[in-house]
Design a protein around this motif. Structure first.
Motif, PDB file in Angstrom:
ATOM      1  N   LYS A 169       0.845  -1.184   0.000  1.00 30.83           N
ATOM      2  CA  LYS A 169       0.000   0.000   0.000  1.00 30.83           C
ATOM      3  C   LYS A 169       0.888   1.244   0.000  1.00 30.83           C
ATOM      4  O   LYS A 169       1.197   1.821   1.046  1.00 30.83           O
ATOM      5  CB  LYS A 169      -0.926  -0.015   1.214  1.00 30.83           C
ATOM      6  N   VAL A 170       1.296   1.642  -1.166  1.00 31.11           N
ATOM      7  CA  VAL A 170       2.150   2.816  -1.319  1.00 31.11           C
ATOM      8  C   VAL A 170       1.710   3.565  -2.569  1.00 31.11           C
ATOM      9  O   VAL A 170       1.401   2.965  -3.596  1.00 31.11           O
ATOM     10  CB  VAL A 170       3.632   2.399  -1.403  1.00 31.11           C
ATOM     11  N   THR A 171       1.641   4.881  -2.473  1.00 27.47           N
ATOM     12  CA  THR A 171       1.188   5.703  -3.595  1.00 27.47           C
ATOM     13  C   THR A 171       2.379   6.107  -4.464  1.00 27.47           C
ATOM     14  O   THR A 171       3.543   6.022  -4.052  1.00 27.47           O
ATOM     15  CB  THR A 171       0.487   6.974  -3.093  1.00 27.47           C
ATOM     16  N   THR A 172       2.060   6.586  -5.663  1.00 29.78           N
ATOM     17  CA  THR A 172       3.101   7.052  -6.573  1.00 29.78           C
ATOM     18  C   THR A 172       3.837   8.249  -5.983  1.00 29.78           C
ATOM     19  O   THR A 172       5.063   8.380  -6.129  1.00 29.78           O
ATOM     20  CB  THR A 172       2.477   7.444  -7.934  1.00 29.78           C
ATOM     21  N   LYS A 173       3.100   9.094  -5.278  1.00 33.10           N
ATOM     22  CA  LYS A 173       3.714  10.268  -4.646  1.00 33.10           C
ATOM     23  C   LYS A 173       4.737   9.854  -3.599  1.00 33.10           C
ATOM     24  O   LYS A 173       5.828  10.427  -3.505  1.00 33.10           O
ATOM     25  CB  LYS A 173       2.623  11.126  -4.010  1.00 33.10           C
ATOM     26  N   GLU A 174       4.390   8.845  -2.800  1.00 31.12           N
ATOM     27  CA  GLU A 174       5.318   8.364  -1.767  1.00 31.12           C
ATOM     28  C   GLU A 174       6.579   7.798  -2.403  1.00 31.12           C
ATOM     29  O   GLU A 174       7.695   8.029  -1.916  1.00 31.12           O
ATOM     30  CB  GLU A 174       4.645   7.283  -0.915  1.00 31.12           C
ATOM     31  N   ILE A 175       6.424   7.057  -3.490  1.00 30.05           N
ATOM     32  CA  ILE A 175       7.583   6.474  -4.174  1.00 30.05           C
ATOM     33  C   ILE A 175       8.503   7.565  -4.709  1.00 30.05           C
ATOM     34  O   ILE A 175       9.729   7.460  -4.651  1.00 30.05           O
ATOM     35  CB  ILE A 175       7.126   5.545  -5.315  1.00 30.05           C
ATOM     36  N   ASP A 176       7.895   8.655  -5.217  1.00 28.91           N
ATOM     37  CA  ASP A 176       8.690   9.752  -5.776  1.00 28.91           C
ATOM     38  C   ASP A 176       9.403  10.555  -4.692  1.00 28.91           C
ATOM     39  O   ASP A 176      10.536  11.023  -4.903  1.00 28.91           O
ATOM     40  CB  ASP A 176       7.796  10.688  -6.594  1.00 28.91           C
ATOM     41  N   GLU A 177       8.768  10.722  -3.536  1.00 29.06           N
ATOM     42  CA  GLU A 177       9.303  11.628  -2.521  1.00 29.06           C
ATOM     43  C   GLU A 177      10.137  10.948  -1.441  1.00 29.06           C
ATOM     44  O   GLU A 177      11.023  11.558  -0.861  1.00 29.06           O
ATOM     45  CB  GLU A 177       8.142  12.385  -1.854  1.00 29.06           C
ATOM     46  N   ILE A 178       9.857   9.677  -1.153  1.00 30.41           N
ATOM     47  CA  ILE A 178      10.549   8.999  -0.065  1.00 30.41           C
ATOM     48  C   ILE A 178      11.886   8.435  -0.539  1.00 30.41           C
ATOM     49  O   ILE A 178      12.023   8.050  -1.710  1.00 30.41           O
ATOM     50  CB  ILE A 178       9.664   7.870   0.517  1.00 30.41           C
ATOM     51  N   SER A 179      12.855   8.388   0.327  1.00 34.48           N
ATOM     52  CA  SER A 179      14.156   7.824  -0.026  1.00 34.48           C
ATOM     53  C   SER A 179      14.090   6.301  -0.013  1.00 34.48           C
ATOM     54  O   SER A 179      13.192   5.712   0.589  1.00 34.48           O
ATOM     55  CB  SER A 179      15.237   8.292   0.959  1.00 34.48           C
ATOM     56  N   ASP A 180      15.053   5.673  -0.671  1.00 33.41           N
ATOM     57  CA  ASP A 180      15.088   4.210  -0.728  1.00 33.41           C
ATOM     58  C   ASP A 180      15.187   3.613   0.668  1.00 33.41           C
ATOM     59  O   ASP A 180      14.515   2.623   0.989  1.00 33.41           O
ATOM     60  CB  ASP A 180      16.277   3.743  -1.575  1.00 33.41           C
ATOM     61  N   GLU A 181      16.030   4.212   1.515  1.00 31.94           N
ATOM     62  CA  GLU A 181      16.226   3.684   2.859  1.00 31.94           C
ATOM     63  C   GLU A 181      14.956   3.788   3.701  1.00 31.94           C
ATOM     64  O   GLU A 181      14.575   2.835   4.396  1.00 31.94           O
ATOM     65  CB  GLU A 181      17.372   4.428   3.543  1.00 31.94           C
ATOM     66  N   ASP A 182      14.274   4.929   3.606  1.00 27.01           N
ATOM     67  CA  ASP A 182      13.034   5.113   4.367  1.00 27.01           C
ATOM     68  C   ASP A 182      11.930   4.177   3.867  1.00 27.01           C
ATOM     69  O   ASP A 182      11.115   3.683   4.645  1.00 27.01           O
ATOM     70  CB  ASP A 182      12.562   6.566   4.272  1.00 27.01           C
ATOM     71  N   LEU A 183      11.924   3.930   2.558  1.00 23.52           N
ATOM     72  CA  LEU A 183      10.915   3.036   1.992  1.00 23.52           C
ATOM     73  C   LEU A 183      11.125   1.613   2.481  1.00 23.52           C
ATOM     74  O   LEU A 183      10.174   0.902   2.794  1.00 23.52           O
ATOM     75  CB  LEU A 183      10.978   3.092   0.456  1.00 23.52           C
ATOM     76  N   ARG A 184      12.385   1.195   2.585  1.00 25.11           N
ATOM     77  CA  ARG A 184      12.692  -0.134   3.110  1.00 25.11           C
ATOM     78  C   ARG A 184      12.302  -0.248   4.584  1.00 25.11           C
ATOM     79  O   ARG A 184      11.783  -1.278   5.024  1.00 25.11           O
ATOM     80  CB  ARG A 184      14.179  -0.451   2.932  1.00 25.11           C
ATOM     81  N   LEU A 185      12.571   0.810   5.345  1.00 23.72           N
ATOM     82  CA  LEU A 185      12.220   0.792   6.770  1.00 23.72           C
ATOM     83  C   LEU A 185      10.701   0.723   6.959  1.00 23.72           C
ATOM     84  O   LEU A 185      10.211   0.025   7.850  1.00 23.72           O
ATOM     85  CB  LEU A 185      12.770   2.046   7.453  1.00 23.72           C
ATOM     86  N   LYS A 186       9.971   1.400   6.109  1.00 26.83           N
ATOM     87  CA  LYS A 186       8.518   1.426   6.223  1.00 26.83           C
ATOM     88  C   LYS A 186       7.918   0.043   6.047  1.00 26.83           C
ATOM     89  O   LYS A 186       6.970  -0.337   6.743  1.00 26.83           O
ATOM     90  CB  LYS A 186       7.936   2.382   5.174  1.00 26.83           C
ATOM     91  N   PHE A 187       8.487  -0.746   5.123  1.00 28.36           N
ATOM     92  CA  PHE A 187       7.949  -2.079   4.855  1.00 28.36           C
ATOM     93  C   PHE A 187       8.841  -3.198   5.383  1.00 28.36           C
ATOM     94  O   PHE A 187       8.660  -4.365   5.047  1.00 28.36           O
ATOM     95  CB  PHE A 187       7.735  -2.262   3.344  1.00 28.36           C
ATOM     96  N   ASN A 188       9.802  -2.827   6.212  1.00 29.59           N
ATOM     97  CA  ASN A 188      10.685  -3.810   6.862  1.00 29.59           C
ATOM     98  C   ASN A 188      11.372  -4.705   5.835  1.00 29.59           C
ATOM     99  O   ASN A 188      11.385  -5.934   5.950  1.00 29.59           O
ATOM    100  CB  ASN A 188       9.894  -4.653   7.870  1.00 29.59           C
ATOM    101  N   VAL A 189      11.938  -4.070   4.821  1.00 28.40           N
ATOM    102  CA  VAL A 189      12.625  -4.795   3.757  1.00 28.40           C
ATOM    103  C   VAL A 189      14.128  -4.692   3.989  1.00 28.40           C
ATOM    104  O   VAL A 189      14.669  -3.591   4.139  1.00 28.40           O
ATOM    105  CB  VAL A 189      12.269  -4.216   2.372  1.00 28.40           C
ATOM    106  N   GLN A 190      14.808  -5.831   4.009  1.00 32.82           N
ATOM    107  CA  GLN A 190      16.243  -5.853   4.222  1.00 32.82           C
ATOM    108  C   GLN A 190      16.984  -6.036   2.906  1.00 32.82           C
ATOM    109  O   GLN A 190      16.519  -6.740   2.007  1.00 32.82           O
ATOM    110  CB  GLN A 190      16.629  -6.993   5.173  1.00 32.82           C
ATOM    111  N   VAL A 191      18.129  -5.393   2.808  1.00 30.60           N
ATOM    112  CA  VAL A 191      18.970  -5.530   1.620  1.00 30.60           C
ATOM    113  C   VAL A 191      19.929  -6.693   1.825  1.00 30.60           C
ATOM    114  O   VAL A 191      20.579  -6.787   2.866  1.00 30.60           O
ATOM    115  CB  VAL A 191      19.772  -4.240   1.358  1.00 30.60           C
TER     116      VAL A 191
END
Length: 239
Positions: A8-30
């Protein structure tokens, strides 16, 4: 990507949020862990998968390129025959896509290898006087090996964990190049026996299809990150 993973993420969030913050939001590990040849060789399961996929890569490339080379020896116009053999690649890729989704990876590959072997042998022993049948069987053999070639790439990527996936798929692809280098030499075998190249192609296909019995079905399996996870899953399913 977000739609496929039902995030559940909008196009605006993808454009404005950083990669690191996006991973933290969805608990995604690299995945940063790398594993060496030592870890690979200590894993019996990974070694078996590597050997099996290497044979499959070799067989698919050897037959694929070999059939292209031998297409000009079919009865009829050699330019037309070569064009027909080349055109079978696209429908073969489509068939691989649908069979992998519906029936699974391993069983689809096994049937494709065995069917390829059957069609190649049948066309080799079909008299040149029945040219249409010989060409149809040849095209079906090429159609089958396209499914094998496309399928083994997909299947091998699912067999290996992220930490070594690129290296081991690359290893299999290197073995495939050996098959493509040897295939142009097979017309020389016709001086000994006209059907010898077809027998050789079929034998490698049967070997590859048979060895796939030693690998798991990956359709419902998760993509693992490390060799340790593969071993743990293997031990869990074995009990």
């Amino acid at each position: 990507m977000s739609k496929m993973n039902k995030l559940k993420v909008t196009t605006k969030e993808i454009d404005e949020i950083s990669d690191e913050d996006l991973r933290l939001k969805f608990n995604v590990q690299v995945q940063i862990e790398k594993e060496s040849i030592r870890e690979i060789m200590h894993s019996k399961e990974i070694v078996i998968r590597l050997l099996v996929t290497s044979v499959c890569f070799f067989s698919a490339s050897f037959i694929f390129c070999g059939l292209m080379v031998h297409s000009v020896f079919l009865p009829g116009n050699k330019y037309t025959n070569f064009a027909l053999v080349s055109l079978t690649s696209f429908p073969g890729d489509i068939l691989a896509y649908f069979t992998f989704i519906k029936f699974g990876r391993r069983v689809s590959l096994q049937y494709a290898y065995f069917a390829t072997a059957l069609f190649i042998v049948c066309q080799a022993y079909t008299p040149d006087s029945i040219s249409w049948l010989k060409i149809v069987l040849y095209l079906l053999g090429k159609f089958g090996v396209v499914v094998c070639f496309t399928g083994i790439f997909t299947y091998s990527m699912e067999l290996f964990p992220t930490s070594v996936r690129g290296s081991l798929v690359g290893c299999g692809n290197t073995v495939a190049r050996l098959g493509s280098m040897l295939s142009p030499l097979t017309p020389l075998l016709t001086t000994e026996m006209s059907t010898l190249p077809a027998i050789l192609f079929s034998s490698t296909a049967i070997l590859a299809g048979s060895l796939l019995a030693f690998t798991p079905e990956t359709k419902t399996m998760p993509l693992f990150d490390t060799i340790e996870q593969v071993e743990a899953y293997k031990a869990k399913t074995a009990t």
